[in-house]
Design a protein around this motif. Sequence first.
Motif, mmCIF file in Angstrom:
data_model
loop_
_atom_site.group_PDB
_atom_site.id
_atom_site.type_symbol
_atom_site.label_atom_id
_atom_site.label_comp_id
_atom_site.label_asym_id
_atom_site.label_seq_id
_atom_site.Cartn_x
_atom_site.Cartn_y
_atom_site.Cartn_z
ATOM 1 N N ARG A 216 0.823 -1.208 0.000
ATOM 2 C CA ARG A 216 0.000 0.000 0.000
ATOM 3 C C ARG A 216 0.860 1.263 0.000
ATOM 4 O O ARG A 216 0.532 2.262 -0.644
ATOM 5 C CB ARG A 216 -0.916 -0.055 1.230
ATOM 6 N N ASN A 217 1.978 1.214 0.717
ATOM 7 C CA ASN A 217 2.815 2.407 0.877
ATOM 8 C C ASN A 217 3.386 2.914 -0.436
ATOM 9 O O ASN A 217 3.572 4.129 -0.614
ATOM 10 C CB ASN A 217 3.949 2.124 1.861
ATOM 11 N N ARG A 218 3.656 2.013 -1.372
ATOM 12 C CA ARG A 218 4.220 2.459 -2.654
ATOM 13 C C ARG A 218 3.194 3.276 -3.447
ATOM 14 O O ARG A 218 3.567 4.117 -4.279
ATOM 15 C CB ARG A 218 4.708 1.260 -3.473
ATOM 16 N N ILE A 219 1.903 3.018 -3.187
ATOM 17 C CA ILE A 219 0.861 3.789 -3.862
ATOM 18 C C ILE A 219 0.736 5.165 -3.218
ATOM 19 O O ILE A 219 0.546 6.171 -3.914
ATOM 20 C CB ILE A 219 -0.482 3.032 -3.811
ATOM 21 N N ILE A 220 0.865 5.233 -1.896
ATOM 22 C CA ILE A 220 0.819 6.530 -1.200
ATOM 23 C C ILE A 220 1.892 7.462 -1.751
ATOM 24 O O ILE A 220 1.623 8.607 -2.112
ATOM 25 C CB ILE A 220 0.995 6.337 0.319
ATOM 26 N N SER A 221 3.117 6.967 -1.820
ATOM 27 C CA SER A 221 4.201 7.801 -2.351
ATOM 28 C C SER A 221 4.081 7.982 -3.855
ATOM 29 O O SER A 221 4.405 9.054 -4.394
ATOM 30 C CB SER A 221 5.562 7.206 -1.992
ATOM 31 N N GLY A 222 3.584 6.950 -4.554
ATOM 32 C CA GLY A 222 3.491 7.017 -6.009
ATOM 33 C C GLY A 222 2.466 8.012 -6.516
ATOM 34 O O GLY A 222 2.625 8.582 -7.598
ATOM 35 N N LEU A 223 1.404 8.232 -5.762
ATOM 36 C CA LEU A 223 0.380 9.204 -6.154
ATOM 37 C C LEU A 223 0.841 10.638 -5.930
ATOM 38 O O LEU A 223 0.182 11.579 -6.388
ATOM 39 C CB LEU A 223 -0.904 8.967 -5.356
ATOM 40 N N SER A 224 1.945 10.807 -5.207
ATOM 41 C CA SER A 224 2.422 12.131 -4.802
ATOM 42 C C SER A 224 3.682 12.498 -5.570
ATOM 43 O O SER A 224 4.392 11.630 -6.079
ATOM 44 C CB SER A 224 2.740 12.139 -3.302
ATOM 45 N N THR A 225 3.974 13.780 -5.611
ATOM 46 C CA THR A 225 5.260 14.209 -6.156
ATOM 47 C C THR A 225 6.275 14.426 -5.049
ATOM 48 O O THR A 225 7.462 14.607 -5.319
ATOM 49 C CB THR A 225 5.100 15.499 -6.968
ATOM 50 N N ALA A 226 5.803 14.408 -3.789
ATOM 51 C CA ALA A 226 6.706 14.571 -2.649
ATOM 52 C C ALA A 226 6.086 13.915 -1.419
ATOM 53 O O ALA A 226 4.868 13.789 -1.312
ATOM 54 C CB ALA A 226 6.971 16.053 -2.372
ATOM 55 N N THR A 227 6.951 13.505 -0.493
ATOM 56 C CA THR A 227 6.512 12.856 0.741
ATOM 57 C C THR A 227 7.040 13.639 1.933
ATOM 58 O O THR A 227 8.226 13.967 1.998
ATOM 59 C CB THR A 227 7.027 11.401 0.794
ATOM 60 N N PHE A 228 6.158 13.905 2.880
ATOM 61 C CA PHE A 228 6.488 14.654 4.088
ATOM 62 C C PHE A 228 6.366 13.716 5.287
ATOM 63 O O PHE A 228 5.296 13.162 5.544
ATOM 64 C CB PHE A 228 5.541 15.848 4.230
ATOM 65 N N VAL A 229 7.463 13.540 6.019
ATOM 66 C CA VAL A 229 7.491 12.647 7.177
ATOM 67 C C VAL A 229 7.447 13.484 8.453
ATOM 68 O O VAL A 229 8.277 14.379 8.637
ATOM 69 C CB VAL A 229 8.755 11.760 7.167
#
Length: 289
Positions: A216-229
């Motif tokens: 699932r996590n690869r889709i979360i990041s894949g739908l985005s152009t950036a990831t904020f932790v």
Amino acid sequence: MNNRRTRLIALHQIPGMSRSLLKRIGKADSDLLLPYRADAEELVHMLGISPVRAAGIIHHRNDPNIMKKLDKILQHGRVVTWFDRHYPPLLRTIPDPPLILYLQGDASLLHPFRPLSVIGTRKPSKYAYPAMTSVLVPLIDKGFTIISGMAKGIDQYAHQLAVENKGRTIAVLGSGFHHVYPRNNESLYRTLAENQLVISEYPPDQPPKKYHFPERNRIISGLSTATFVVEARLRSGTLITVDQALEQGRDVYALPGPAGSQTSEGCHRMINDGAKLVHTYEDIWEDWE
């Protein structure tokens, strides 16, 4: 089933049908007719699967229950496949894209404006919510779409902030819609399913399994152009998502936390490794502006 889109959805309903096997079938026959025309021995030879698995495909390919599931899915029209023109273009670029996405809510959000994934620990400190509020609310006001995984902690905080501030948000589940996990905040889930967007690559009757969440996590990041932790421990699923985001060529931002806190260690390590440190929303906004 007179087109490959319908055949893909039908094959996806077969118990034990994995994404990798679907891709093997597509490689052997781009029209996806092979499972419906071949016998078990041919499937073993052409797909490199066990006789037991081949027999399972033969058994289920004309199963009336699967046909009922297919009819229900097609009737409601809440599914997007790899073959559809409105499949999210960002997902097409990742190393292992989902072949099917099931949808609940506002399908227009599948093409999000200024998509930013927000991830972090399931057990946030008291520091997390006010800190992420100060960063995310101005970005939500500027039209950012917040993408996360509906997990306890940071994920649910992110969705809630988007809803409360009249923004847009997408939740990516690690289960089918009939087995929503976690169930600690069903009112938030209903709000997202009715007014925002909830997606899953798993058929509606698929319960959650441990390996679903890294997938699932690869889709979360894949739908985005950036990831904020926001907060993360050194050994956590959050860092797996960060690795996937980097593999996908996405930018990574990290919020520093109090020194000595275990939930700060992951973000501090990422900052040391090159993630952009976020003091205020402007540290993210300046890269989009």
